[in-house]
Design a protein around this motif. Structure first.
Motif, short mmCIF file in Angstrom:
data_model
loop_
_atom_site.label_atom_id
_atom_site.label_comp_id
_atom_site.label_asym_id
_atom_site.label_seq_id
_atom_site.Cartn_x
_atom_site.Cartn_y
_atom_site.Cartn_z
N ARG A 23 -28.61 13.89 0.43
CA ARG A 23 -27.74 15.07 0.34
C ARG A 23 -28.39 16.23 1.07
NH1 ARG A 23 -27.70 12.13 -4.38
NH2 ARG A 23 -29.73 13.05 -4.86
N ALA A 24 -27.57 16.93 1.86
CA ALA A 24 -28.09 18.01 2.69
C ALA A 24 -27.24 19.25 2.55
CB ALA A 24 -28.11 17.57 4.16
N LEU A 25 -27.88 20.39 2.75
CA LEU A 25 -27.17 21.66 2.88
C LEU A 25 -27.49 22.20 4.27
CD1 LEU A 25 -26.62 24.42 0.30
CD2 LEU A 25 -27.44 25.05 2.58
N VAL A 26 -26.45 22.54 5.03
CA VAL A 26 -26.60 23.07 6.37
C VAL A 26 -25.94 24.44 6.43
CG1 VAL A 26 -26.14 22.73 8.83
CG2 VAL A 26 -26.57 20.74 7.35
N THR A 27 -26.68 25.46 6.86
CA THR A 27 -26.09 26.79 7.00
C THR A 27 -25.62 26.99 8.44
OG1 THR A 27 -28.11 27.99 7.67
CG2 THR A 27 -27.76 27.63 5.29
N GLY A 28 -24.69 27.91 8.62
CA GLY A 28 -24.16 28.16 9.95
C GLY A 28 -23.44 26.96 10.53
N ALA A 29 -22.78 26.18 9.67
CA ALA A 29 -22.18 24.91 10.08
C ALA A 29 -20.76 25.05 10.60
CB ALA A 29 -22.21 23.91 8.92
N GLY A 30 -20.27 26.27 10.73
CA GLY A 30 -18.90 26.47 11.16
C GLY A 30 -18.67 26.21 12.63
N GLN A 31 -19.73 26.20 13.44
CA GLN A 31 -19.57 25.99 14.87
C GLN A 31 -20.93 25.66 15.48
OE1 GLN A 31 -18.33 29.63 16.79
NE2 GLN A 31 -19.97 30.85 15.87
N GLY A 32 -20.92 25.36 16.76
CA GLY A 32 -22.15 25.21 17.53
C GLY A 32 -23.16 24.22 16.98
N THR A 96 -23.98 25.08 -7.45
CA THR A 96 -22.72 24.34 -7.43
C THR A 96 -22.87 23.01 -6.72
OG1 THR A 96 -21.43 26.39 -7.45
CG2 THR A 96 -20.30 24.41 -6.68
N VAL A 97 -23.54 23.03 -5.57
CA VAL A 97 -23.74 21.80 -4.79
C VAL A 97 -24.54 20.78 -5.59
CG1 VAL A 97 -24.89 20.83 -2.76
CG2 VAL A 97 -23.51 22.91 -2.54
N THR A 98 -25.63 21.21 -6.22
CA THR A 98 -26.46 20.25 -6.96
C THR A 98 -25.75 19.73 -8.19
OG1 THR A 98 -27.56 22.10 -8.08
CG2 THR A 98 -28.63 21.23 -6.12
N ARG A 100 -22.41 19.32 -8.46
CA ARG A 100 -21.33 18.44 -8.03
C ARG A 100 -21.82 17.18 -7.34
NH1 ARG A 100 -17.03 21.80 -4.62
NH2 ARG A 100 -15.96 19.78 -4.73
N HIS A 101 -22.89 17.30 -6.55
CA HIS A 101 -23.28 16.20 -5.69
C HIS A 101 -24.67 15.64 -5.96
CE1 HIS A 101 -19.74 17.46 -3.53
NE2 HIS A 101 -20.28 18.63 -3.25
N GLY A 102 -25.49 16.37 -6.72
CA GLY A 102 -26.84 15.92 -7.00
C GLY A 102 -27.88 16.74 -6.25
N PRO A 103 -29.15 16.50 -6.54
CA PRO A 103 -30.23 17.29 -5.94
C PRO A 103 -30.23 17.19 -4.42
CG PRO A 103 -31.04 15.96 -7.76
CD PRO A 103 -29.66 15.48 -7.48
N LEU A 104 -30.60 18.27 -3.78
CA LEU A 104 -30.65 18.29 -2.32
C LEU A 104 -31.94 17.66 -1.79
CD1 LEU A 104 -29.23 21.88 -1.79
CD2 LEU A 104 -28.20 19.77 -0.92
N ASP A 105 -31.78 16.82 -0.78
CA ASP A 105 -32.92 16.19 -0.12
C ASP A 105 -33.28 16.89 1.18
OD1 ASP A 105 -32.96 13.75 -1.91
OD2 ASP A 105 -30.94 13.56 -1.07
N ILE A 106 -32.30 17.58 1.77
CA ILE A 106 -32.46 18.16 3.10
C ILE A 106 -31.85 19.55 3.12
CG2 ILE A 106 -31.78 17.96 5.53
CD1 ILE A 106 -31.51 14.87 4.97
N LEU A 107 -32.56 20.49 3.73
CA LEU A 107 -32.01 21.82 4.02
C LEU A 107 -32.22 22.10 5.50
CD1 LEU A 107 -31.00 24.74 3.41
CD2 LEU A 107 -33.38 25.32 2.86
N VAL A 108 -31.14 22.47 6.18
CA VAL A 108 -31.24 22.83 7.59
C VAL A 108 -30.70 24.25 7.76
CG1 VAL A 108 -30.77 22.20 9.97
CG2 VAL A 108 -30.86 20.42 8.23
N ASN A 109 -31.59 25.16 8.14
CA ASN A 109 -31.22 26.56 8.34
C ASN A 109 -30.81 26.77 9.79
OD1 ASN A 109 -32.06 27.72 5.71
ND2 ASN A 109 -34.10 27.06 6.34
N VAL A 110 -29.51 26.99 10.00
CA VAL A 110 -29.01 27.19 11.36
C VAL A 110 -28.37 28.56 11.54
CG1 VAL A 110 -27.65 26.21 13.24
CG2 VAL A 110 -28.53 24.70 11.46
#
Length: 278
Positions: A23-32, A96-98, A100-110
């Motif tokens: 499970r990952a959270l990615v910021t700035g994922a709306g484009q590019g 909320t993410v954790t 609904r979906h479980g603990p995060l394994d990956i974080l990508v700051n974009v």
């Protein structure tokens, strides 16, 4: 005692390199680049919480990987509106993410912004806004996610910075300084978390074909000048002779969060076609 990362994860044999089921959270994922990272992770079977200040982009991205009733599904993308400059909002979304979906394994700051201008003429608002997103935003997300990773003894954080963080650029003082600060924060975090098994790295792109890059181009010859170099701006060209595609940056992120990179932490990987001559 924290569970240490031994090279296997969610039933996946160590060394296989697969990310499926994570499970990952990615910021700035709306484009590019952010959207490219989210797509690349989802293609590997990662469930991605795609966040952006504007919901429209991540909602369109999620529609490409429909997730029924918001349930967690390997390879799915779930959209979340989130402003990385708002610490409370970041914590709310991570909770909320954790849940609904479980603990995060990956974080990508974009998530990032660019306010170009002469270094001695930048407004207070331009300077403050740039650091609020590019640096403080990284701090907010890492602070919300890292403790859970450390407690579980595994996880990977990647901050997408810029080659401008290591090489001075004309009219990019705020951007370059903010990216340099974000890179050093990520490395310091990686040092402090290393004993827990959590890895923290930086990907530093050069010129990449995104909306941010295109906004700097004033005429049809601008891309060629980027490739060939611009002595007036003290810029070398790109030795590989091409401007990066967002998927090139996503591929580097994909490697750094994967099992084959399990012994890599506190590193800054330049993905710029050799433009910084490193």
């Amino acid at each position: 005692m924290a569970e240490r990362n031994t090279g296997s994860h969610h039933g996946v044999p160590g060394g296989s390199g697969t990310l499926a089921g994570r499970r990952a959270l990615v910021t700035g994922a709306g484009q590019g680049i952010g959207a490219a990272v989210a797509r690349a992770l989802a293609a590997q079977g990662v469930h991605v919480a795609a966040t952006d200040r504007r919901a429209e982009g991540v909602e369109a991205l999620a529609a490409e990987h429909a997730v029924a009733d918001g349930a967690s599904k390997p390879g799915g993308i779930t959209p979340y509106a989130m402003d990385v400059t708002d610490a409370a909002a970041v914590h709310t979304v991570v909770d909320t993410v954790t849940t609904r979906h479980g603990p995060l394994d990956i974080l990508v700051n974009v998530a990032g912004i660019l306010r170009p201008g002469p270094a001695a003429e930048l407004s207070d608002e331009d300077w403050t806004a740039t650091f609020a997103v590019n640096t403080t935003g990284v701090f907010h997300t890492a602070r919300a996610v890292a403790p859970g990773m450390a407690a579980r003894g595994r996880g990977s954080i990647v901050t997408v910075g810029s080659n401008a963080a290591g090489v001075p650029r004309v009219h990019m003082g705020a951007y370059a300084a903010s990216k340099a600060a974000a890179a050093m924060y990520t490395k310091c975090l990686g040092l402090e978390l290393a004993r827990t098994g959590v890895r923290c790295n930086v990907v530093a792109p050069g010129s990449t074909d995104t909306a941010m890059q295109r906004a700097l181009w004033q005429d049809p010859e601008a891309p060629r000048r980027v490739i060939d170099g611009d002595p007036a701006a003290y810029r070398t060209g790109i030795p590989l002779g091409r401007i990066a595609d967002p998927s090139d940056i996503a591929a580097a992120v994909l490697f750094l969060v994967s099992d084959p990179a399990r012994h890599i932490t506190m590193q800054e990987l330049y993905v710029d076609g050799g433009a910084t001559l490193r």
